[in-house]
Design an enzyme around this catalytic site. Structure first.
Site, mmCIF file in Angstrom:
data_model
loop_
_atom_site.group_PDB
_atom_site.id
_atom_site.type_symbol
_atom_site.label_atom_id
_atom_site.label_comp_id
_atom_site.label_asym_id
_atom_site.label_seq_id
_atom_site.Cartn_x
_atom_site.Cartn_y
_atom_site.Cartn_z
ATOM 1 N N CYS A 134 0.374 2.902 -1.591
ATOM 2 C CA CYS A 134 -0.793 3.574 -1.013
ATOM 3 C C CYS A 134 -2.073 2.776 -1.270
ATOM 4 O O CYS A 134 -2.589 2.774 -2.396
ATOM 5 C CB CYS A 134 -0.916 4.988 -1.579
ATOM 6 S SG CYS A 134 -2.324 5.886 -0.897
ATOM 7 N N CYS A 137 -5.192 4.984 -2.050
ATOM 8 C CA CYS A 137 -5.156 5.597 -3.394
ATOM 9 C C CYS A 137 -5.464 4.553 -4.473
ATOM 10 O O CYS A 137 -6.219 4.822 -5.406
ATOM 11 C CB CYS A 137 -3.774 6.179 -3.703
ATOM 12 S SG CYS A 137 -2.975 7.019 -2.354
ATOM 13 N N ASP A 138 -4.873 3.378 -4.362
ATOM 14 C CA ASP A 138 -4.886 2.428 -5.486
ATOM 15 C C ASP A 138 -5.689 1.144 -5.251
ATOM 16 O O ASP A 138 -5.886 0.369 -6.188
ATOM 17 C CB ASP A 138 -3.436 2.043 -5.844
ATOM 18 C CG ASP A 138 -2.626 3.260 -6.268
ATOM 19 O OD1 ASP A 138 -3.235 4.196 -6.818
ATOM 20 O OD2 ASP A 138 -1.405 3.284 -6.033
#
Ligand code: FAD
Ligand code: NAP
Length: 312
Positions: A134, A137-138
């Site tokens: 992701c 997200c990261d």
């Protein structure tokens, strides 16, 4: 008794819920254990949904869908469905993760898909500690650092471009020279000075230490190898369908599925089992697009409504 149970709250499930409740069906329940909106909520950008010309991330894009679909009485159960079975009287029993059961007259399966694991050494060991699926997200953890992206589809190339705005360099590692990604997307990546293409290369190993990933070793078709020092590796190597809900205790599907596990449907999104419908990425030959998932959801809801009427 639930009139219509919808399993999965991605674009297909939300569209099905909207159409069914707005069409007058009472007691429609959407089962979703994760975030409403589905896998597109993890996307950094969506630019191909007709009528929405403003670029936005997947999460912002799905917010109005959630509000709109709940406006006409759709109820949500925050749980994951383990199994669906058909009873002798024609109704369905849904068993959830906690062992609770629900009875429904008709069911639409919209469980979509999840990121596939690439299968290289170190992938499981470092998952969440440098290996990610992701970018939104990261990605920020690697601000101004170098990272590797694995894959040659739309997701890999789009997310490589997105990550290039955060990190200092992206190594886009793909196992062959040809790409599945759309030509326009690929062109953008090729013109991006922060993206280096590492082609005909498979990941041999992702390695690291107690703190996480420190690098990746790739092996080329001619058997030569290269070590690339990166603290982050993003894998986008395709999707696996989530079809567990239509498997019985003996892992046998309750309706027809394809070799790759997708649910067989006709043009009305009817499966081979009466009263059971499937929509979105989970169904056979799905184009795997938000627009088609939404269209499937609407079609499945209309078909489910006809089915419910036929029971009266
Ligand atoms: P999903 O979105 O996968 O939703 C399924 C839902 O079901 C999930 O929320 C899941 O939690 C839930 N679920 C699963 N199993 C259960 C269970 N047992 N019980 C309860 N709930 C369950 N498409 C585009 O058109 N344009 C794009 O730009 C684009 N970009 C993308 C970028 C990325 C990074 C990814 C991963 C995909 C992208 N796609 C894009 C594809 C698009 O996201 C999918 O085609 C679409 O989300 C499919 O919708 P769906 O409702 O069928 O399934
Ligand atoms: P995909 O199209 O299946 O591409 C997966 C890529 O990963 C392929 O290039 C594949 O290589 C590679 N790969 C597979 N297994 C591998 C392994 N073990 N090791 C290394 N590489 C591996 O998957 P996706 O990109 O996630 O896209 C899924 C679907 O969603 C597609 O239909 C796509 O069009 C859609 N989608 C659309 C958009 C958009 O419309 N903007 C955005 C994202 C996704 P090979 O090519 O050699 O097989």
């Amino acid at each position: 008794m639930i009139n219509l149970a919808i399993i999965g709250g991605g674009p297909a499930g939300l569209a099905a819920g909207l159409y069914a409740t707005r069409g007058g069906v009472k007691n429609v329940v959407l089962f979703e254990s994760g975030i409403l909106g589905g896998q597109i909520t993890g996307s950094s950008e969506i630019e191909n949904y007709p009528g929405v010309a403003t670029l936005m991330d997947g999460n912002s894009f799905m917010q109005p869908w959630i509000e709109q679909s709940m406006r006409f009485g759709l109820k949500q159960e925050r749980t994951s469905i383990k199994r669906v079975s058909k009873n002798e009287d024609g109704a369905f029993t849904l068993l959830d993760e906690s062992g609770k059961t629900y009875l429904a007259k008709a069911v639409i399966v919209c469980t979509g898909s999840k990121p596939r694991r690439a299968g290289f050494k170190g992938e499981d060991e470092f998952f969440g500690r440098g290996v990610s699926t992701c970018a939104t997200c990261d990605g920020f953890f690697y601000k101004n650092k170098e990272i590797a992206v694995i894959g040659g589809g739309d997701t890999a190339v789009e997310e490589a471009i997105y990550l290039s705005h955060i990190v200092s360099k992206v190594y886009l590692i793909h196992r062959r020279e040809g790409f599945r990604a759309a030509p326009t997307t690929l062109e953008k990546a090729k013109n991006n000075p922060k993206i280096e293409f590492v082609l005909n290369a498979k990941i041999d190993e992702v390695y690291g230490d107690k703190m996480g990933v420190t690098g990746v070793r790739v092996k080329f078709k001619d058997n030569s190898t290269r070590e690339i020092d990166v603290p982050g590796v993003f894998t986008f190597v395709g999707l696996d369908v989530r079809n567990n809900v239509i498997k019985d205790e003996n892992d046998k599907p309750i309706c027809g599925i394809t070799e790759s596990g997708q649910i067989g449907v006709n043009l009305k999104m009817e499966t081979s089992l009466k009263g059971l419908f499937a929509a979105g990425d989970i169904r056979a030959d799905a184009p795997k697009q938000v627009v088609s998932a939404a269209g499937d959801g609407a079609t499945a809801a209309l078909s489910a409504m006809s089915y419910l009427e036929s029971l009266e």
